[in-house]
Design an enzyme around this catalytic site. Structure first.
Site, short mmCIF file in Angstrom:
data_model
loop_
_atom_site.label_atom_id
_atom_site.label_comp_id
_atom_site.label_asym_id
_atom_site.label_seq_id
_atom_site.Cartn_x
_atom_site.Cartn_y
_atom_site.Cartn_z
N CYS A 2 0.84 -1.20 0.00
CA CYS A 2 0.00 0.00 0.00
C CYS A 2 0.88 1.26 0.00
O CYS A 2 1.98 1.25 0.53
CB CYS A 2 -0.87 0.04 1.24
SG CYS A 2 -1.88 -1.43 1.44
N ARG A 27 4.24 1.21 -6.88
CA ARG A 27 4.23 0.19 -5.83
C ARG A 27 3.21 -0.89 -6.11
O ARG A 27 3.23 -1.94 -5.48
CB ARG A 27 3.87 0.86 -4.47
CG ARG A 27 4.88 1.87 -4.00
CD ARG A 27 4.35 2.69 -2.83
NE ARG A 27 4.25 1.93 -1.60
CZ ARG A 27 5.18 1.91 -0.65
NH1 ARG A 27 6.28 2.62 -0.79
NH2 ARG A 27 5.02 1.20 0.42
N TRP A 75 -3.17 -2.36 -1.70
CA TRP A 75 -2.82 -3.65 -2.29
C TRP A 75 -3.50 -4.65 -1.37
O TRP A 75 -3.11 -4.84 -0.22
CB TRP A 75 -1.30 -3.81 -2.30
CG TRP A 75 -0.81 -5.18 -2.63
CD1 TRP A 75 -0.38 -6.14 -1.77
CD2 TRP A 75 -0.66 -5.74 -3.94
NE1 TRP A 75 0.00 -7.26 -2.45
CE2 TRP A 75 -0.15 -7.05 -3.77
CE3 TRP A 75 -0.92 -5.26 -5.24
CZ2 TRP A 75 0.11 -7.88 -4.86
CZ3 TRP A 75 -0.65 -6.10 -6.31
CH2 TRP A 75 -0.14 -7.39 -6.12
N ASN A 101 -1.26 0.56 6.25
CA ASN A 101 -0.45 -0.34 5.43
C ASN A 101 0.06 -1.42 6.37
O ASN A 101 0.50 -1.11 7.47
CB ASN A 101 0.73 0.45 4.83
CG ASN A 101 1.71 -0.44 4.07
OD1 ASN A 101 1.39 -1.57 3.73
ND2 ASN A 101 2.89 0.08 3.82
N GLY A 102 -0.03 -2.68 5.97
CA GLY A 102 0.48 -3.76 6.82
C GLY A 102 -0.61 -4.78 7.13
O GLY A 102 -1.61 -4.86 6.41
N GLU A 484 16.92 -22.53 -9.11
CA GLU A 484 16.51 -21.12 -9.03
C GLU A 484 17.71 -20.20 -9.27
O GLU A 484 17.59 -19.19 -9.96
CB GLU A 484 15.85 -20.86 -7.66
CG GLU A 484 15.46 -19.43 -7.36
CD GLU A 484 14.43 -18.82 -8.31
OE1 GLU A 484 13.94 -19.52 -9.22
OE2 GLU A 484 14.15 -17.63 -8.17
N LYS A 488 17.77 -17.47 -12.40
CA LYS A 488 17.98 -16.03 -12.23
C LYS A 488 19.07 -15.54 -13.16
O LYS A 488 18.95 -14.49 -13.78
CB LYS A 488 18.35 -15.68 -10.77
CG LYS A 488 17.28 -15.83 -9.74
CD LYS A 488 16.16 -14.82 -9.80
CE LYS A 488 15.02 -15.30 -10.67
NZ LYS A 488 13.88 -15.88 -10.07
N GLU A 491 17.85 -15.54 -16.81
CA GLU A 491 16.82 -14.53 -17.08
C GLU A 491 17.36 -13.13 -17.22
O GLU A 491 16.95 -12.40 -18.11
CB GLU A 491 15.86 -14.46 -15.88
CG GLU A 491 14.75 -15.42 -15.87
CD GLU A 491 13.91 -15.16 -14.64
OE1 GLU A 491 12.74 -14.81 -14.82
OE2 GLU A 491 14.41 -15.29 -13.50
N HIS A 507 26.46 -38.71 -13.92
CA HIS A 507 25.74 -39.48 -14.93
C HIS A 507 25.72 -38.77 -16.28
O HIS A 507 24.93 -39.12 -17.15
CB HIS A 507 24.32 -39.80 -14.45
CG HIS A 507 24.31 -40.61 -13.19
ND1 HIS A 507 24.68 -41.95 -13.18
CD2 HIS A 507 24.05 -40.28 -11.90
CE1 HIS A 507 24.61 -42.40 -11.94
NE2 HIS A 507 24.25 -41.42 -11.14
N LYS A 609 6.09 -10.00 -16.96
CA LYS A 609 5.89 -10.29 -15.53
C LYS A 609 4.75 -11.28 -15.34
O LYS A 609 4.79 -12.13 -14.46
CB LYS A 609 5.60 -8.98 -14.79
CG LYS A 609 5.48 -9.14 -13.28
CD LYS A 609 6.81 -9.54 -12.67
CE LYS A 609 6.71 -9.90 -11.21
NZ LYS A 609 7.81 -10.81 -10.79
C1 F6R Z 1 11.18 -16.17 -12.81
C2 F6R Z 1 9.79 -15.82 -12.94
C3 F6R Z 1 8.88 -16.77 -13.62
C4 F6R Z 1 7.58 -16.93 -12.81
C5 F6R Z 1 6.58 -17.80 -13.59
C6 F6R Z 1 5.31 -18.00 -12.79
O1 F6R Z 1 11.91 -15.19 -12.16
O2 F6R Z 1 9.37 -14.79 -12.48
O3 F6R Z 1 9.49 -17.99 -13.82
O4 F6R Z 1 7.90 -17.49 -11.60
O5 F6R Z 1 6.25 -17.18 -14.81
O6 F6R Z 1 4.68 -16.80 -12.51
P1 F6R Z 1 3.57 -16.72 -11.40
O7 F6R Z 1 4.20 -17.01 -10.08
O8 F6R Z 1 3.05 -15.32 -11.48
O9 F6R Z 1 2.53 -17.73 -11.75
#
Ligand code: F6R
Length: 614
Positions: A2, A27, A75, A101-102, A484, A488, A491, A507, A609
């Protein structure tokens, strides 16, 4: 997260507030509202959706402008994004308007108390209790500041609160605990806000509020006290960031800011999970405990980073509940005709709640009669709406495309789910669950300790920035962490990176190892000796073939030292919880390498995103 703004001064407050809310749009939010205090009392307007909706409402039904007011972008956490749930909330006696907020952890108890006293609630939010409580205090004769201090002492959880009273038209008060609050000091005008971006066009002089403090603000000054009324001092500072840096809290990227928000995000995700009898609860349960007891298989379905959170979940859920748990990439799920029955519990994980592959999996699972629990960060999004139950992560909006705090909070939520199922099915005693919860609650401080050590990771990034390929190895829950870490790096740094189970390398993939290849290895804590020793052997295997080994290992573990070229130390944690710590240096590493390469960390090429196509 928020956005909060309060203003007192000679300007028309409505424009100041709406402009400030616009500056905080980055935000993320799902509704917005303002309240102004003038000679005729409090006037407010609030609308679900974007700020444009609020502005249209103010055009259609204008409210009298004033020199004092508060504003909020919400939010959603408790209750869907709607006009009624938007802030400000007005106390039932009409005296106080308040924004929050919180998360108020004990809101259910306080709400019941207020309802018993005849207070009618107009929203589903936790925040509304604070408005009524402050309203009752001022009605009883307390000053607005005393009222807020008294209420703040009763609240548990995390909060920034800003309140105004129609009978104190020159004053606004604000309180903070575990949630941000800054005061903006202008010439004859003052601001309070969640971050400096809200008032940077008016003043660059600011005061940072400490933990558990209340500030009383008039146009000519401010006074800070603790929750008991003892005078304290805020920390004045001069803002020399430009607006875009201010939006990122002074960080260069949203991703970096979000990495640093993780202690708070994980703590918030763990907040408010107990009922009055100290039993774990889910946010919104439409699955009975009896049904959860009949479950004979759990299938976790998700994409990308969320899928890796699911891989961590498998270890915890199977260990704590002794129910078989499969983890499946959502885009593969329905095409293989999975064996799903009414006794299968499907758990989906999604930060956005809108990922099409995951949504299709939810629909397929429900068609087969399975119950679906969504772990999600976005209140009111499609996946939780179409699921039988939801457990919200409270990471706040994630803006950087690469998920960071999304991942850590998903992992934390998976632990909560595993413990909840263990509680319902009786596979763990109450004191065992309480002891794991206590360890979980200690994790935010440990994550902070990892962040405090970021410089060693930056140095490593400077050293490895020109590498062409990097490997990540882990066993048990260290394996998803390796995946992971590699994701990162792919990406945002566009670097070839692979994560492998440490034992699988021999293997085949070990053929990739050549002189100088950087290999990150996540070493499990020492308590599980077999697991630990096997990983040490794997480090020796790659080192013997010329790899440069970068080892993430807990404090005090010296066994690995002879085989490590670089050691990154982690605070102690039990094996199952270690991903909350071990992932963080890998996030920092990727962010730093991408920054050094000059890439746009927040918006990497080819990525979105929220992936709303299959
Ligand atoms: C990696 C990333 C993506 C998401 C994936 C799922 O950094 O952001 O791999 O994790 O697209 O997205 P959500 O969690 O929004 O379903």
């Amino acid at each position: 997260m928020c956005g909060i703004i309060g203003y007192v001064g000679p300007q028309g407050a409505q424009k100041v507030l709406v402009d400030a809310l616009r500056r905080m749009e980055y935000r993320g939010y799902d509704s917005a509202g303002i309240a102004l205090v003038g000679s005729d009392g409090i006037a407010s307007a609030k609308k679900a959706g974007k700020l444009l909706n609020l502005e249209a409402e103010l055009d259609e039904t204008p409210i009298p402008d004033a020199n004092l007011g508060i504003g909020h972008t919400r939010w959603a956490t408790h209750g869907a994004p709607s006009d009624a749930n938007a802030h400000p909330h007005i106390s039932s006696n009409g005296r106080v308007a308040l924004v929050h907020n919180g998360i108020i952890e004990n809101f259910a108890v306080l709400k019941a108390e207020l309802q018993a006293a005849g207070v009618e609630f107009r929203s589903e939010t936790d925040s509304e209790v604070a408005a009524h409580l402050v309203g009752r205090e001022v009605e009883g004769g307390a000053s607005l500041a005393d009222a807020l201090r008294s209420v703040a002492r009763r609240l548990e959880g995390a909060f920034t609160l800003v309140a105004v009273d129609k009978d104190s038209p020159g004053t606004l008060v604000a309180a903070r605990r575990n949630s941000p609050l800054v005061v903006g000091v202008g010439e004859g005008e003052m601001f309070v806000a969640s971050d400096v971006a809200a008032f940077i066009e008016h003043t660059r002089e600011a005061v940072e509020m400490g933990q558990d403090e209340v500030v009383e603000v008039t146009a000519s000054g401010y006074r800070v006290t603790d929750f008991d009324g003892n005078e304290t001092e805020g920390k004045p500072f001069h803002v020399d960031w430009d607006l875009s840096a201010a939006e990122k809290g002074g960080y260069d990227w949203f991703m970096r800011k979000e990495i640093y928000e993780q202690p708070r995000a994980v703590a918030d995700t763990l907040l408010g999970r107990f009922d009055a009898d100290r039993r774990l609860t889910l946010d919104e349960i439409r699955i009975s405990e009896t049904e959860l007891r009949t479950i004979d298989k759990i299938v976790v379905v998700a994409c990308g980073t969320a899928y890796y959170a699911g891989l961590v979940a498998k270890y915890a859920i199977e260990h704590w509940t002794r129910v078989a748990c499969e983890v499946e990439i959502a885009s593969e799920f329905r095409y293989r005709d999975p064996i799903i029955t009414p006794r299968t519990l499907v758990v989906t994980i999604s930060q956005s709640g809108e990922t099409a592959d995951t949504l299709m999996a939810v629909r397929h699972a429900r068609e087969q009669g399975a119950k679906v629990i969504a772990i999600c960060n976005t209140n009111g999004s499609t996946i939780p709406r179409e699921s039988d139950a939801v457990l919200y992560t409270h990471a706040g909006p994630e803006i950087g495309v690469a998920s960071t705090k999304g991942f850590l909070t998903q992992v934390a939520a998976c632990y909560l789910l595993g413990l909840y199922l263990a509680q319902v099915r009786g596979t763990k005693y109450g004191d065992e669950i309480a002891s794991i919860m206590a360890e979980l609650e200690s994790m935010p401080d440990k994550i902070q300790a990892v962040l405090d050590d970021a410089e060693s990771v930056h140095a490593l990034a400077r050293e490895l920035v020109d590498e062409k390929s990097v490997l990540f190895l882990g066993r048990h829950v260290g394996y998803p962490v390796a995946l992971e870490g590699a994701l990162k790096l792919k990406e945002i740094a566009y670097l070839h990176a692979e994560g492998f189970p440490a034992g699988e390398l021999k293997h085949g993939p070990i053929a990739l190892v050549e002189e100088g290849l950087p290999v990150f290895v996540i070493v499990p804590p020492q308590g599980r000796d077999q697991l630990h020793d096997k990983v040490i052997s794997n480090i020796q295997e790659v080192r013997a073939r010329g790899a440069r080994t970068i080892v993430l290992v807990e404090e005090g573990d010296t066994v690995v030292e002879p085989y490590a070229d670089v050691i990154l130390r982690l605070p102690k944690a039990s094996t199952l919880l270690q991903p909350l710590l071990a992932t963080v240096p890998l996030q920092i590493f990727a962010c730093e390498v991408a920054t050094l390469k000059g890439y746009d960390v927040d918006q990497p090429r080819n990525l979105a995103k929220s992936v709303t196509v299959e």
